[in-house]
Design an enzyme around this catalytic site. Structure first.
Site, PDB file in Angstrom:
ATOM      1  NE  ARG A  56      -2.955  -1.440  -0.617  1.00 52.70           N
ATOM      2  CZ  ARG A  56      -2.714  -2.676  -1.096  1.00 52.70           C
ATOM      3  NH1 ARG A  56      -2.559  -3.704  -0.295  1.00 52.70           N
ATOM      4  NH2 ARG A  56      -2.619  -2.879  -2.393  1.00 52.70           N
ATOM      5  CD  GLN A  86     -14.245   6.283   7.477  1.00 49.57           C
ATOM      6  OE1 GLN A  86     -14.622   5.153   7.779  1.00 49.57           O
ATOM      7  NE2 GLN A  86     -14.891   7.021   6.613  1.00 49.57           N
ATOM      8  CG  ASN A  87      -9.105   7.992   2.931  1.00 50.00           C
ATOM      9  OD1 ASN A  87      -9.863   7.052   3.178  1.00 50.00           O
ATOM     10  ND2 ASN A  87      -9.369   8.899   2.020  1.00 50.00           N
ATOM     11  CB  VAL A  88      -3.895   4.865   6.248  1.00 52.84           C
ATOM     12  CG1 VAL A  88      -4.811   4.365   7.356  1.00 52.84           C
ATOM     13  CG2 VAL A  88      -3.941   3.917   5.063  1.00 52.84           C
ATOM     14  CG  HIS A 104      -9.562   4.087  10.332  1.00 54.84           C
ATOM     15  ND1 HIS A 104     -10.490   3.797   9.355  1.00 54.84           N
ATOM     16  CD2 HIS A 104     -10.271   4.166  11.499  1.00 54.84           C
ATOM     17  CE1 HIS A 104     -11.701   3.701   9.903  1.00 54.84           C
ATOM     18  NE2 HIS A 104     -11.590   3.930  11.198  1.00 54.84           N
ATOM     19  CB  THR A 171     -16.862   6.923   3.927  1.00 52.87           C
ATOM     20  OG1 THR A 171     -17.056   5.846   4.859  1.00 52.87           O
ATOM     21  CG2 THR A 171     -17.692   8.117   4.358  1.00 52.87           C
ATOM     22  CB  SER A 172     -19.311   2.071   2.273  1.00 57.99           C
ATOM     23  OG  SER A 172     -18.425   1.544   3.237  1.00 57.99           O
TER      24      SER A 172
HETATM   25  P1  OAD Z   1     -15.329   1.691   1.440  1.00 59.76           P
HETATM   26  O1  OAD Z   1     -14.565   0.945   0.407  1.00 59.76           O
HETATM   27  O2  OAD Z   1     -16.129   0.923   2.401  1.00 59.76           O
HETATM   28  O3  OAD Z   1     -16.312   2.742   0.734  1.00 59.76           O
HETATM   29  C1  OAD Z   1     -15.863   3.533  -0.320  1.00 59.76           C
HETATM   30  C2  OAD Z   1     -16.976   4.469  -0.731  1.00 59.76           C
HETATM   31  O4  OAD Z   1     -16.438   5.344  -1.727  1.00 59.76           O
HETATM   32  C3  OAD Z   1     -18.192   3.800  -1.338  1.00 59.76           C
HETATM   33  O5  OAD Z   1     -19.375   4.366  -0.768  1.00 59.76           O
HETATM   34  C4  OAD Z   1     -18.080   4.114  -2.836  1.00 59.76           C
HETATM   35  O6  OAD Z   1     -19.366   4.249  -3.458  1.00 59.76           O
HETATM   36  C5  OAD Z   1     -17.371   5.457  -2.795  1.00 59.76           C
HETATM   37  N1  OAD Z   1     -16.587   5.796  -3.992  1.00 59.76           N
HETATM   38  C6  OAD Z   1     -15.990   4.979  -4.882  1.00 59.76           C
HETATM   39  N2  OAD Z   1     -15.319   5.703  -5.806  1.00 59.76           N
HETATM   40  C7  OAD Z   1     -15.491   7.008  -5.484  1.00 59.76           C
HETATM   41  C8  OAD Z   1     -15.030   8.246  -6.031  1.00 59.76           C
HETATM   42  N3  OAD Z   1     -14.243   8.279  -7.099  1.00 59.76           N
HETATM   43  N4  OAD Z   1     -15.399   9.399  -5.419  1.00 59.76           N
HETATM   44  C9  OAD Z   1     -16.203   9.373  -4.308  1.00 59.76           C
HETATM   45  N5  OAD Z   1     -16.669   8.245  -3.766  1.00 59.76           N
HETATM   46  C10 OAD Z   1     -16.307   7.078  -4.328  1.00 59.76           C
HETATM   47  O7  OAD Z   1     -14.251   2.645   2.190  1.00 59.76           O
HETATM   48  P2  OAD Z   1     -14.384   3.377   3.586  1.00 59.76           P
HETATM   49  O8  OAD Z   1     -15.789   3.736   3.881  1.00 59.76           O
HETATM   50  O9  OAD Z   1     -13.353   4.445   3.608  1.00 59.76           O
HETATM   51  O10 OAD Z   1     -10.249   0.716   7.660  1.00 59.76           O
HETATM   52  O11 OAD Z   1     -13.928   2.238   4.577  1.00 59.76           O
HETATM   53  C11 OAD Z   1     -13.817   2.518   5.944  1.00 59.76           C
HETATM   54  C12 OAD Z   1     -12.700   1.711   6.551  1.00 59.76           C
HETATM   55  O12 OAD Z   1     -12.868   0.332   6.229  1.00 59.76           O
HETATM   56  C13 OAD Z   1     -11.330   2.049   6.013  1.00 59.76           C
HETATM   57  O13 OAD Z   1     -10.758   3.150   6.673  1.00 59.76           O
HETATM   58  C14 OAD Z   1     -10.551   0.789   6.254  1.00 59.76           C
HETATM   59  C15 OAD Z   1     -11.590  -0.219   5.826  1.00 59.76           C
HETATM   60  O14 OAD Z   1     -11.493  -1.478   6.365  1.00 59.76           O
HETATM   61  C16 OAD Z   1      -9.193   0.003   8.077  1.00 59.76           C
HETATM   62  O15 OAD Z   1      -8.500  -0.668   7.330  1.00 59.76           O
HETATM   63  C17 OAD Z   1      -8.946   0.099   9.540  1.00 59.76           C
END
Ligand code: OAD
Length: 227
Positions: A56, A86-88, A104, A171-172
């Site tokens: 990564r 939440q991004n690293v 995170h 974020t989802s």
């Molecule tokens: P997810 O992968 O769960 O969600 C990503 C979100 O981004 C979804 O709602 C997509 O629809 C949206 N998306 C995709 N492409 C996009 C774009 N170009 N512009 C805007 N939105 C877009 O990721 P997170 O919600 O960040 O934690 O996940 C939360 C945590 O789960 C992360 O921080 C990580 C993961 O496990 C750890 O690893 C501790």
């Protein structure tokens, strides 16, 4: 200046070439989260966990902030912008955002496995197994793994509770406690969500901008001008 608070997730960095976690082709499709993102996985198979984060990190060094990161940094001219991510990755900072809290952890940092206060910048992409902290323990990725506490959460709640405008980007909203932050916004605070897919969220008065981060930020700027 009005306080504009942003909660960002993996979608924010997707247009920079970084994979999200739960979309089709996301990282959790290729890896089992329990194998690479838990303290137990680190105990059981540090080689695998370390390789996952080294990969990564290597990839992050080849990425640049995208239009979304840049437009968000530009908003600092008109708003007191506080980003809770939440991004690293460090793409918000590289775009020029000054106030960024990493819920995170941070990919470019490593820390002692016995003293969470001992945090160091890593030179380059590779953390080597065998690299020790000054107290003699193996250095580990500075990542909040599943099952671990989120030390920055109290500060994030405090900031959110003072927001004049709250924006959720990419974020989802699957992972708590981060996903619960939106419930701490003041009752009169407008909430915007930028995401091509609407996350399931039961909060009244949310404005959805169904776009990717770059195009969505452009629309947000237009909407903010008319607030
Ligand atoms: P997810 O992968 O769960 O969600 C990503 C979100 O981004 C979804 O709602 C997509 O629809 C949206 N998306 C995709 N492409 C996009 C774009 N170009 N512009 C805007 N939105 C877009 O990721 P997170 O919600 O960040 O934690 O996940 C939360 C945590 O789960 C992360 O921080 C990580 C993961 O496990 C750890 O690893 C501790």
């Amino acid at each position: 200046m009005k306080k504009l608070v942003v909660l960002s997730g993996a979608g924010m960095s997707q247009e920079s070439g970084l994979r999200t976690f739960r979309d089709m082709g996301g990282l959790w499709e290729e890896y089992d989260v329990m194998d690479v993102a838990t303290p137990e996985a680190w105990q059981r198979n540090p080689e695998l966990v370390n390789r996952f984060y080294n990969d990564r990190r290597k990839q992050l060094l080849d990425c640049e902030p995208n239009l979304g990161h840049q437009l968000l940094a530009g908003l600092q001219e008109d708003f007191d912008v506080q980003i809770i991510t939440q991004n690293v990755d460090d793409l918000h900072e590289r775009a020029g955002s000054r106030k960024v809290i990493h819920l995170h952890g941070e990919l470019k940092k490593v820390r002692s496995s016995i003293d969470p206060e001992l945090i160091f910048d890593l030179d380059g992409w590779e953390l080597k197994l065998g690299a020790k902290c000054p107290k003699g323990s193996q250095l580990r990725p500075h990542i909040v793994w599943f099952g671990e506490a989120v030390p920055a959460m109290d500060e994030a709640v405090e900031i959110t509770s003072q927001a004049d405008i709250f924006v959720v980007i990419g974020t989802s909203l699957n992972v708590y406690p981060a996903a619960g932050l939106v419930h701490y916004t003041p009752s009169n605070c407008p909430v915007f969500i930028i995401d091509p897919e609407r996350p399931a969220l039961k909060v009244k008065g949310v404005t959805f901008i169904e776009e990717k981060a770059g195009a969505g930020m452009q629309k947000l700027i237009d909407l903010l001008a008319n607030l």
